[in-house]
Design an enzyme around this catalytic site. Structure first.
Site, mmCIF file in Angstrom:
data_model
loop_
_atom_site.group_PDB
_atom_site.id
_atom_site.type_symbol
_atom_site.label_atom_id
_atom_site.label_comp_id
_atom_site.label_asym_id
_atom_site.label_seq_id
_atom_site.Cartn_x
_atom_site.Cartn_y
_atom_site.Cartn_z
ATOM 1 N N HIS B 30 76.233 24.853 26.977
ATOM 2 C CA HIS B 30 77.322 26.037 25.802
ATOM 3 C C HIS B 30 77.247 26.792 25.539
ATOM 4 C CE1 HIS B 30 77.252 21.597 27.039
ATOM 5 N NE2 HIS B 30 77.893 21.213 26.337
ATOM 6 N N HIS B 263 83.581 26.358 26.239
ATOM 7 C CA HIS B 263 82.931 24.979 25.385
ATOM 8 C C HIS B 263 81.505 25.125 26.079
ATOM 9 C CE1 HIS B 263 81.687 21.298 23.383
ATOM 10 N NE2 HIS B 263 81.429 21.364 24.944
ATOM 11 N N HIS B 481 80.907 -13.589 16.850
ATOM 12 C CA HIS B 481 79.300 -13.678 15.691
ATOM 13 C C HIS B 481 78.040 -13.795 16.712
ATOM 14 C CE1 HIS B 481 82.442 -12.844 12.722
ATOM 15 N NE2 HIS B 481 81.798 -12.523 11.813
#
Lengths: 683, 683
Positions: B30, B263, B481
């Site tokens: 990059h 980028h 949960h």
């Protein structure tokens, strides 16, 4: 403007006490938020558009209880509003097998999304609002407003603290979703105590920074007019979602109101009694609904909603005769059917076709089917050019004013927001109209969205994760980006397909099964590197989840090599090597999806993995769980490395000769031993 | 105020070109962010306090590259700053086995935390700042400022979009961490394109809403004075963390500067040449560092840092003689040693002791060791009363002005921010000084933090997750949960202990092994319901990860039942039943941690699971992965249910008789078959 009177206050007291009675009878649950939110719920339901006898009506307003622990309130509301609940159901709150489980579950009438894990519901609401905007943009015609519904959500401080809600809220502001109205139960209490312990940010300012309209109601405990006015004003906010900050008292009316002790434990019996007394109810009676409350809900809520649904039906009948094609498309979508023959567009390949990365094969599938399936709505968490999820003629889902697209567009720029994307996709799917969202990211970052993926599986939202860069094969980005545990994680989750296709036919099969699934989400793991088209693969075979790709000629095999995705081609080469240099008879099995394979008959599974033959799995990820289908596993039970993809494969021995070496050891070890197939089980 | 001159501009050009050369030579990486951020990096390093020859110096300033993909910049900085990197290392950027992998990795000199997965680094920085504040509050004395370092972080738009950064940033504002300074690389570009596609929120306003100071630098490409001034001003902000919005041009100087194309892909060769030319460098040369740049870094950065470290050493020597106890404690912590004999405080139990929930047993352990281990720093994601993570005399880590605690406190109110908590714990651990963070939530919601847990394992941060409510045994909260896949998920992750202790001795063992681990994180899964103290358990045995809890008297076993946590007690009852009613000889194995058991010798493992005996696993979660240690599995490959815990256990058959029934089937199925132990493997 809605006028309120004594009957409203009586209804609110009734709701409050129903919720309290539910929790007390169960001796488990959360009384605090229902006591605080009952006024808002009542005022909201008075202007909510829905038909309790037809909970799937596509133009209903959606109500999402993001703080799902307040479910006792929701059941009270749904019961009074005529949904298919009885007082008896409320009395069985939180009991095994009852219709009133401890958190709202998607399959229940009137429950739009499963909530409880905090932060998810508000993101689902963003998805519902996106779906509505898209549906309206696509099908509304002048004089024929098929879709103009709103999405409302209640959310608590917990939801606001969760990062996932930040992601989706930021995106909702960007997308200018005026059809989204969220009500923050600003009660200043979390389980640990006052929000001053950990949550002192300026929520209103934060939501304004996202581009939301923020409204205030100072007294949410009793100022019904102010709540109604805020809702009305929110509906006028056409280009901004609205957050209403509603100041309430948690556990309103109880002896411990305003403290964390009323959050998650039943009120003491004496407290319940004084509460009933103070509300003018008989302290000795439970689950009491005055007849005038029933009558009021019938007249003010159920009847207008039913009528609105009937009017919509009539409108849609006229629409269908004036716009027969669109009408038929809407009808088809409402029936939850894909366009007939859609699957004939799926590409097939033969071994002569060139090697292609499976992320690219996925792009080819999407480009073939995108136009024909208008309910497909894609996107990516800021990796479009890497995930290859955006077909070339896609229009972005954007506010028209941005010049970047419009609401009829079906490609969503989610930004770097994987978890938000997952929860939004669940909401889009929950909207109905057969919406089929897919979203791209790197496989490793699907883990960021684990909470949303789990809820997709639990709720049965058939969303599709396009998960590219699926192994060490991605190369130089290194171990922070290379999945190891990811496939095992999701293979262990119930009700989800985890595809790792090996070539073009298998990619087509993955999409075929994923899209034909009505209640099962999928993750499709795809390579960055090119993969050869395999001899022996087909859509039909791969659609079984696992199959014999290659059998040795003649006798029974000495060994089965089972593999997935990018390793299958290497395994085929290893098998050839073992045959030519060691005279070993090797069967190669491709197992692109454990879940789908698991659904096949035991006979079929035994035909793939018979008794008497040692099985070695090969996959460049964690071996964990592979013993379900293999006696021995060659994988990567450590983190990866940064380097060129082929160099890393070589380094870890995932080459034809590296695999052959392991295979020989396996054959030698099991020689003379009685081998039971791993699919031949007692249980 | 720092003055800048030509040498600074030369150094910045050097840094920019080193980064570009790294990426070009690797043909991967990059270049965009390094080109944009080089000026800020140079200005920051000019005032950063560190000693490259002693990267562990406790009072160094920390620098976190949250946008880890800009790593080429970091390597250039570390190289010039005298850390143990050579030009040759830079030339091997992203090559297998090199010292310069594709993202920053914790074990490299000068790399404070592993980054790359977006959003994590800034949260780690919050953890580093918390650790510094706690360390300073505990050990600084008038005239002896042992700790006054800052934590700096670079972060990009992607980091800001990730919800995890919102969580930690909100908490950092609440905690008033004036020692934290973040620099937002405001380059308006993400991978998909301009940030206008998906990220139009007002970042400054959002951070203000969190309670941060926000500063602006309009021209981050070349206005060095403005950057220095902002840093100086940020340091003066004593009660607020600071965000500096630094406007930069991604890919500064390249032909495609300011676009997403720079980028993540190397610049084209021609582009590199024009860049070098325009910076006054020879376009034909690579990896060039002018001697005056070396000299400048030596004189302005390395020498002052080394001197500061020497001065600190002298100060600490004086401190140690004036405050011998504290000095010895600091020395011990800097050596990474726990207080000697700490483990003698761990409670032990005998079968006569009463049944206790393991979450409560965990609380007992914590209350016994908390005072003696000052590096323990706990907390919970708003579930303190449920997780039982706060020992009764703990002081909260809070700004003193709140009246809720102070910075010497060792209990953090994380709020409902599981992922943020995980990433912050990693940062606290990375600070050094032997900090041992633990954090509580429900086991199911550790999944929200999967990204941070993975980085703990990858980096080797020995943090501890106190994960209560570990199964359907939690009861009424229901399937939203109740963990199913969670243990399998983390068991598949390399380098992490996943404890599920069965009784008090096993809870003590889990903490013992977890705390003695220097480079391995742990999850300790704990029950909500009471568990009996088992005959046959001990800290020593459980510390092996798995052991024979109960052997049949006399002959070899007909069957081995292996189990974990809350099911072990039930399995013991099932074994008794099988012995008394079916005359079956049953061994019971408790396997509280797969990871630790996996580290034992093959001989030991075979002594627990010998050839010739069928093995049935029993655990009320996904069976996925259990075939590693069992031939057959009884578990829950579906989601749970809402109801009373015991009723759910009964419903799914996890009772002594339900287990016995399965066991009989297993014994019958394997009768007469040659059985190979699952730990007896070829590979």
């Amino acid at each position: 403007m809605t006028k309120f009177s004594e009957i409203d206050r009586l209804a609110i007291s009734t709701i409050r006490l129903l919720a309290v009675d539910e929790v007390s009878t169960a001796n488990s649950g959360h009384p605090g938020a229902p006591l605080g939110l009952a006024p808002a719920a009542h005022v909201l339901f008075r202007q909510l558009k829905f038909n309790p006898k037809n909970p799937e009506w596509i133009n209903r307003d959606r109500f999402v209880l993001s703080n799902g622990h307040a479910v006792a309130l929701l059941y009270a509301m749904l019961y009074l509003s005529g949904y298919d609940f009885t007082l008896d159901d409320l009395k069985k709150f939180r009991q095994l097998g009852s219709k009133t489980p401890g958190h709202p579950e998607f399959e229940l009438p009137g429950v739009e999304v499963t909530t409880g894990p905090l932060g998810q519901g508000i993101c689902n609401a963003v998805g519902l609002a996106i779906a509505q905007a898209n549906f309206a943009a696509k099908y509304n015609k002048p004089g024929y407003t098929l879709s103009d519904s709103y999405t409302f959500a209640f959310l608590g401080d917990g939801c606001l603290q969760e990062g996932v809600s930040s992601e989706a809220s930021s995106l909702a502001g960007h997308l200018q979703l005026g059809n989204l109205i969220a009500i923050h139960d600003d009660n200043k209490i979390t389980i640990d105590g006052p929000t001053s312990y950990s949550f002192t940010e300026d929520v209103a300012k934060r939501y304004e920074s996202y581009g939301w309209e923020v409204l205030y109601v100072e007294n949410g405990d009793s100022n019904l007019e102010a709540i109604a006015e805020a809702l009305e004003q929110a509906k006028q906010s056409k280009n901004k979602p609205t957050l209403i900050q509603l100041r309430t008292t948690i556990g309103f009316g109880s002896l411990n109101e305003g403290t964390s002790s009323v959050h998650g434990s039943p009120l003491k019996p004496d407290d319940v009694k004084q509460l009933k007394k103070s509300f003018g109810f008989n302290p000795e009676e439970s689950f009491v609904v005055p007849q005038e409350v029933y009558d009021f809900y019938n007249k003010s809520i159920i009847e207008p909603g039913t009528k609105a649904n009937q009017e919509w039906d009539a409108l849609f009948a006229k629409y269908s005769s004036n716009f027969p094609e669109l009408g038929a498309e809407v009808s088809r979508r409402l029936e939850g059917k894909l366009p007939s023959g859609w699957e004939s567009a799926l590409p097939t390949y033969t071994p002569g076709d060139s090697a292609v990365a499976s992320r690219k094969l996925s792009e080819i599938v999407l480009s073939k089917i995108f136009d024909n399936i208008p309910e497909l709505i894609g996107g990516s968490a800021d990796l479009s050019p890497s995930n290859l999820t955006r077909v070339s003629d896609a229009v972005d889902f954007q506010p028209k004013s941005t010049g970047l697209g419009d609401y009829s567009g079906r490609y969503i720029r989610y930004g770097v927001r994987e978890h938000g994307m997952g929860a939004i996709m669940n909401g889009i799917s929950a909207f109905g109209a057969n919406f089929r969202p897919y979203g791209g990211t790197f496989l490793n970052f699907v883990s960021y969205a684990a909470g949303a993926v789990r809820l997709a599986a639990l709720s049965g939202h058939p969303v599709i994760w396009v998960a590219t860069h699926d192994s060490i094969g991605l190369g130089e980005d290194g171990p922070t980006h290379q999945p190891i545990e990811t496939l095992a994680h999701f293979r262990a989750l119930p009700n989800i397909q985890v595809w790792r296709p090996a070539d073009g036919n298998e990619v087509s099969a993955a999409y075929k099964v994923a899209l034909e699934s009505k209640h099962t989400p999928s993750i499709i793991a795809l390579s960055r590197q090119n993969l050869p088209q395999l001899e022996g693969s087909s859509i039909e075979k791969a659609a079984k989840g696992g199959y014999v790709l290659k059998n040795p000629s003649g006798a029974a095999p000495d060994l089965i090599l089972v593999s997935t995705g990018s390793e299958v081609g290497i395994v085929v080469e290893a098998a050839k090597k073992l045959e030519s240099t060691k005279s070993l008879k090797v069967r190669v099995v491709s197992l692109p999806d454990f879940h789908t394979f698991g659904l096949q008959s035991k006979e079929y599974k035994l035909s793939v993995f018979p008794d008497g033959v040692p099985i070695l799995s090969v996959e460049v990820l964690s071996t964990f769980g592979w013993s379900k289908y293999a006696h021995e596993s060659f994988g990567l039970d450590r983190f990866g490395a940064s380097g060129k993809g082929p160099a890393i494969y070589e380094h870890f021995g995932f080459t034809p000769s590296g695999i052959a070496e392991k295979a020989e050891k396996v054959v030698a070890f099991y020689k003379g031993k009685k081998i039971i197939s791993p699919v031949n089980k007692a249980l």
